[in-house]
Design a protein around this motif. Sequence first.
Motif, mmCIF file in Angstrom:
data_model
loop_
_atom_site.group_PDB
_atom_site.id
_atom_site.type_symbol
_atom_site.label_atom_id
_atom_site.label_comp_id
_atom_site.label_asym_id
_atom_site.label_seq_id
_atom_site.Cartn_x
_atom_site.Cartn_y
_atom_site.Cartn_z
ATOM 1 N N ALA A 137 0.827 -1.208 0.000
ATOM 2 C CA ALA A 137 0.000 0.000 0.000
ATOM 3 C C ALA A 137 0.858 1.253 0.000
ATOM 4 N N PHE A 138 0.298 2.317 -0.569
ATOM 5 C CA PHE A 138 1.018 3.590 -0.749
ATOM 6 C C PHE A 138 0.117 4.761 -0.416
ATOM 7 N N ARG A 139 0.705 5.747 0.269
ATOM 8 C CA ARG A 139 0.057 7.045 0.445
ATOM 9 C C ARG A 139 1.073 8.132 0.114
ATOM 10 N N GLU A 155 4.112 -2.321 -10.199
ATOM 11 C CA GLU A 155 5.076 -3.278 -10.740
ATOM 12 C C GLU A 155 5.903 -3.928 -9.641
ATOM 13 N N TYR A 156 5.941 -3.303 -8.458
ATOM 14 C CA TYR A 156 6.644 -3.862 -7.304
ATOM 15 C C TYR A 156 5.667 -4.512 -6.321
ATOM 16 N N GLY A 157 4.432 -4.685 -6.732
ATOM 17 C CA GLY A 157 3.444 -5.344 -5.890
ATOM 18 C C GLY A 157 2.632 -4.417 -5.014
ATOM 19 N N VAL A 158 2.845 -3.106 -5.152
ATOM 20 C CA VAL A 158 2.091 -2.134 -4.354
ATOM 21 C C VAL A 158 0.797 -1.837 -5.106
ATOM 22 N N ARG A 159 -0.245 -2.575 -4.766
ATOM 23 C CA ARG A 159 -1.490 -2.514 -5.544
ATOM 24 C C ARG A 159 -2.642 -1.917 -4.758
ATOM 25 N N VAL A 160 -2.344 -1.259 -3.645
ATOM 26 C CA VAL A 160 -3.357 -0.556 -2.860
ATOM 27 C C VAL A 160 -2.918 0.890 -2.691
ATOM 28 N N SER A 161 -3.802 1.809 -2.988
ATOM 29 C CA SER A 161 -3.572 3.237 -2.795
ATOM 30 C C SER A 161 -4.548 3.731 -1.737
ATOM 31 N N GLU A 189 -8.262 1.353 -4.533
ATOM 32 C CA GLU A 189 -8.198 2.640 -3.827
ATOM 33 C C GLU A 189 -9.010 2.558 -2.533
ATOM 34 N N MET A 190 -8.337 2.829 -1.422
ATOM 35 C CA MET A 190 -8.977 2.893 -0.107
ATOM 36 C C MET A 190 -9.000 4.362 0.306
ATOM 37 N N PRO A 191 -10.057 5.094 -0.051
ATOM 38 C CA PRO A 191 -10.071 6.542 0.181
ATOM 39 C C PRO A 191 -10.084 6.902 1.664
ATOM 40 N N ILE A 192 -9.627 8.112 1.955
ATOM 41 C CA ILE A 192 -9.822 8.670 3.282
ATOM 42 C C ILE A 192 -11.323 8.856 3.455
ATOM 43 N N SER A 193 -11.885 8.352 4.527
ATOM 44 C CA SER A 193 -13.331 8.429 4.709
ATOM 45 C C SER A 193 -13.775 9.876 4.888
ATOM 46 N N SER A 295 -6.576 -5.432 3.154
ATOM 47 C CA SER A 295 -7.595 -4.833 2.279
ATOM 48 C C SER A 295 -7.714 -5.516 0.927
ATOM 49 N N GLN A 296 -6.600 -6.011 0.383
ATOM 50 C CA GLN A 296 -6.676 -6.665 -0.927
ATOM 51 C C GLN A 296 -7.619 -7.858 -0.884
ATOM 52 N N ASN A 297 -7.459 -8.697 0.137
ATOM 53 C CA ASN A 297 -8.308 -9.886 0.246
ATOM 54 C C ASN A 297 -9.750 -9.527 0.562
#
Length: 316
Positions: A137-139, A155-161, A189-193, A295-297
């Motif tokens: 995950a990345f922010r 490409e490095y496996g970071v598939r959650v934003s 995408e996991m937005p800020i609520s 979160s991915q699962n």
Amino acid sequence: MPKDRIFLTVDVEAQPRRAVGDPVENLIYGRFGHEQFGIGRMMDIADAHDAKITFFLDLAEYDLYGDRILDVGKFIVDRGHDLQVHIHPEFLSKDFFFARGLPRTVNFFEMPHEAAKYISEYICGLYSKISPDSPIAFRGGGYRYGSEILKCLAEYGVRVSSNYNYGRNIDYLNLGVQRVFKWSLGVLEMPISCTEKLGNLDRTIEYNYNSGVFNKEGWSRDIFAQRHNAFLDDVSSSSAFKNGAPIVLVMHSWSFLCKDEDGRFSSPSTFLADRFSDLLSVVSERAEFSTMKDSQNLYFEDPSIQEFALPDHLRL
């Protein structure tokens, strides 16, 4: 009916202009005298409530503090909490860009492919020095993101934003209030609520722990609980997700500190630390604690999740 899920997220950063002393000691560990009001105390409180925190560590600050930033990451991993990637590209040195023949670009909304590629390689390389696992995950700093950095990190496996924030960056992208969705380039995408329906407040409210909307000295615990429950009621009322409504709370490593008139976090607050424990008690009555690693699962294969393409104005 599935329970809602609360994602406790903490941006771990030591921006020099916000510190009164050593930025790492003050803003990350929260050390003032013999007491600690930083990430260690947050983990102590979370552990007492059987909760896990996702810490987004600003690995770009390695260029400021060297191995001390890696030690922060190891501390988080050793405590059993979730470590993910935060990037403030403005803290990457000029040499980082110049050595690669690139113009210095510090806004992910405007970043070209080559710069995003090298930053992704660099940051994920630093992460590998902390943990044998890979980040997922990345922010971005200031909730900034864009197609190039998302594509290169993926490409490095970071598939959650966890960047889309309807309360902050709608000038770049306005999809309205969203709970969770997918980008067409294969990133969750996991937005800020956020909500637009909190009492009589006529503005968008983001779920930020340090907002005066949620934390005011003098409030009783009942008033505090009512305000948080009102926010959570709105978020969960619009949810159709099979694993419950995802609720993303934003904190910072300095969330238990008070800001002075110069904009520096110069004094610890027992009130803010104690209120975090109160918050976890309130939330645990109605939601389960989850991490970005989960979160991915939980959501990636949910058929009810919408998919959006990044618009042209986020690309060069």
